[in-house]
Scaffold this active site. Structure first.
Site, mmCIF file in Angstrom:
data_model
loop_
_atom_site.group_PDB
_atom_site.id
_atom_site.type_symbol
_atom_site.label_atom_id
_atom_site.label_comp_id
_atom_site.label_asym_id
_atom_site.label_seq_id
_atom_site.Cartn_x
_atom_site.Cartn_y
_atom_site.Cartn_z
ATOM 1 C CD GLU A 133 22.220 116.144 7.598
ATOM 2 O OE1 GLU A 133 22.841 115.120 6.591
ATOM 3 O OE2 GLU A 133 22.016 116.559 6.569
ATOM 4 C CG HIS A 134 21.688 112.068 12.196
ATOM 5 N ND1 HIS A 134 23.100 112.044 11.927
ATOM 6 C CD2 HIS A 134 22.574 113.187 12.354
ATOM 7 C CE1 HIS A 134 23.540 112.859 12.655
ATOM 8 N NE2 HIS A 134 23.423 113.893 12.335
ATOM 9 C CB THR A 135 16.918 109.789 7.291
ATOM 10 O OG1 THR A 135 17.485 109.999 6.488
ATOM 11 C CG2 THR A 135 16.593 110.143 7.742
ATOM 12 N N GLY A 145 35.910 118.940 6.883
ATOM 13 C CA GLY A 145 35.498 119.239 8.408
ATOM 14 C C GLY A 145 33.872 119.940 8.179
ATOM 15 C CB SER A 146 33.349 121.973 5.470
ATOM 16 O OG SER A 146 33.159 121.499 4.232
ATOM 17 N N GLY A 147 31.546 119.089 6.731
ATOM 18 C CA GLY A 147 30.209 118.322 6.509
ATOM 19 C C GLY A 147 29.249 118.444 4.913
ATOM 20 C CG LEU A 148 30.968 120.830 1.986
ATOM 21 C CD1 LEU A 148 30.744 122.028 1.226
ATOM 22 C CD2 LEU A 148 28.988 121.163 1.709
ATOM 23 C CB SER A 149 30.134 114.001 2.135
ATOM 24 O OG SER A 149 30.490 112.681 2.230
ATOM 25 C CG ASP A 154 27.718 110.973 3.459
ATOM 26 O OD1 ASP A 154 27.155 111.548 3.168
ATOM 27 O OD2 ASP A 154 29.121 111.373 4.244
#
Length: 390
Positions: free
Chosen positions: A34-36, A122-126, A172
Site C-alpha cells: 500500500e502506497h508503494t 469510496g470503499s477503497g476497491l478502486s 489500480d
C-alpha cells in the site's frame, strides 16, 4: 451477479437504440503493498468479480453522450474540445480518458455511453480505475484501436492525474486491465512487469467496507506522495543514484534516517518496509504459506496506521475484530486509507463463521451495519457483449 440485460434495456430506453458493445473492468483489492505504487515499488492486488460496465454505441459525429445509472446524471462533450468539469468529478474520469487517447493520435468518433457498476464507490476497491479502464476499452472497441493492457492502464492513470487531480500510482489501472482469474498479480510499478500468483483453494479473501468515505483529490494523499519525493531528495547525497523510495533498503534507513525530518522518516520507513513485505508475501502465497502471508498483512496494517498515518478508528476496529474471528490468517486496511475497506485472508471452511463474527462485532463496536464481501479473483477488462451491428 450483474444482469447485462438490465443495462442493455436501460440503454435502449434512454438513447432510443440498443448498444453494440458492453465492456466490463473489475474493481480490485490489494492484498498487500500500500502506497508503494507511486514510489516505483511493488504491489500485490487481485481483480474482483465486481466491475464497472459500459454499454456503448458509436455515433457519426464527434459528440460523446454519457449517462451514469449510479449518479442518475448525464454528460455531453465534444471530442474536439474536451475540458474539465469543475462541478462534477465523475465526468472528468471519462473526459480525461478520451483526451488521453486523442493525445496519442488515436482516431475517435463520438459515442453514446451508459455506465453502471457494482463496485462500491469510496470503499477503497478502486471504482474509479475500473471506470477509467472500462471507458478506455470501450473507445478501443468502437474505434478498432488495439492497445496493450499496459498502455491502456497508462492512459487511464493519465486521466486521473490531469483531469481528476489525484497523483495516483499505476496499480489500480494495471490490475483492472491485466487481472487473471484465480490469481493475484505481483506488479513491479517501475517497469510494469508482473507475475501471477495463484490464490490457494483453501483460502478466501473477505473485504469489509467500514462505511467511512474518503475524498482523495486535493487531500492528504497528495501530501504523502510529495513527502516521499522529498525524502528521496534528502537521501540522495548519501545513497547516490536512487530514483525513488523503491531503491532504499531498511538497512539504508537505519544508517541514514537521521537525514530526514521527523515528519518524513515514518513515511519513508513505511514505504521501504512495505516493499520488503510485499515481495515476501508473494513468495509466501506461492508456497501456500497462509500463516506467513497473514503475519505480513498484519505488519502492513500496523505500518499504515502508525507510520503512514492513513488508517482511521473504524478500520482499526475491523482489523481487531478480524484477528479475533474464526479462521483468520491476517487482516489489514486496503486502498488509500482515511476510510474505505479492510481485506482479510480467511480459511475457506471458516468463512461463514468469520462473516457472522464481523457483522455482529462491528455493529456492537460502532453501531454500523457491515456487509462483508467474500471475493473471487476475477479477470481483467473484457468485452462481454458485441452485436453484429456496427
Amino acid at each position: 451477479m450483474y444482469e447485462l440485460s438490465t443495462l442493455y434495456a436501460a440503454f435502449e430506453q434512454y438513447f432510443g437504440h440498443p448498444p453494440t458493445r458492453i465492456a466490463r473492468a473489475p474493481g480490485r483489492v490489494n492484498l498487500i503493498g500500500e502506497h508503494t505504487d507511486y514510489n516505483d515499488g511493488f504491489v500485490f492486488p487481485m481483480a474482483l468479480d465486481r466491475a464497472t460496465y459500459v454499454a456503448a454505441r458509436p455515433r457519426n459525429d464527434q459528440i460523446v453522450r454519457v449517462f451514469s445509472i449510479k449518479f442518475r446524471d448525464e454528460d455531453q462533450f465534444d471530442l474536439q474540445q474536451i475540458v474539465r468539469d469543475e462541478r462534477r468529478q465523475w465526468v472528468n474520469y471519462i473526459r480525461g480518458v478520451a483526451k488521453g487517447l486523442l493525445a496519442r493520435d488515436l482516431p475517435l468518433r463520438g459515442a453514446d455511453l451508459m455506465i453502471d457498476s457494482d463496485v462500491p464507490a469510496g470503499s477503497g476497491l478502486s471504482s474509479s480505475a475500473a471506470l477509467e479502464v472500462a471507458v478506455g476499452y470501450t473507445f478501443q472497441l468502437l474505434n478498432n484501436i488495439n492497445l496493450l493492457g499496459e498502455e491502456l492502464a497508462l492512459v487511464a492513470q493519465g486521466a486521473e492525474h490531469t483531469f481528476v487531480g489525484v497523483k495516483c500510482g499505476i496499480m489500480d489501472q494495471l490490475i483492472a486491465a491485466l487481472g487473471e482469474a484465480g490469481h493475484a498479480l505481483l506488479i513491479d510499478c517501475r517497469d510494469l512487469s508482473y507475475r501471477p500468483v495463484p490464490i490457494p483453494a483453501e483460502a478466501r479473501v473477505v473485504v469489509c467496507d467500514s462505511g467511512v468515505r474518503h475524498r482523495l483529490a486535493g487531500s492528504e494523499y497528495n501530501q504523502r506522495r510529495a513527502g516521499c519525493e522529498e525524502a528521496v531528495r534528502l537521501l540522495k547525497p548519501a545513497l547516490g543514484k536512487i530514483q525513488a523510495l523503491r531503491d532504499v533498503r531498511s538497512s539504508d534507513l537505519a544508517m541514514y534516517g537521521h537525514l530526514l525530518p521527523p515528519d518524513l522518516l515514518p513515511l519513508a520507513r513505511h514505504v521501504v518496509s512495505e516493499n520488503e513485505r510485499t515481495l515476501a508475501a508473494a513468495e509466501a502465497l506461492a508456497a501456500g504459506d497462509l500463516v506467513k502471508m497473514g503475519q505480513l498483512m498484519v505488519a502492513s496494517h500496523v505500518s499504515l496506521r502508525d507510520d503512514y498515518r492513513v488508517s482511521v478508528r473504524e478500520l482499526d476496529t475491523l482489523v481487531d475484530l478480524a484477528l479475533a474471528a474464526p479462521g483468520c490468517f491476517g487482516s489489514r486496511m486496503t486502498g488509500g486509507g482515511f476510510g474505505g475497506s479492510t481485506v482479510s485472508l480467511v480459511a475457506a471452511d471458516h468463512v461463514d463463521a468469520f462473516v457472522a463474527a464481523m457483522v455482529d462485532g462491528y455493529a456492537i463496536r460502532t453501531g454500523r451495519k457491515l456487509q462483508p464481501l467474500v471475493c473471487t479473483a476475477g479477470a481483467g477488462v473484457s468485452c462481454v457483449y458485441a452485436s453484429e451491428e456496427e
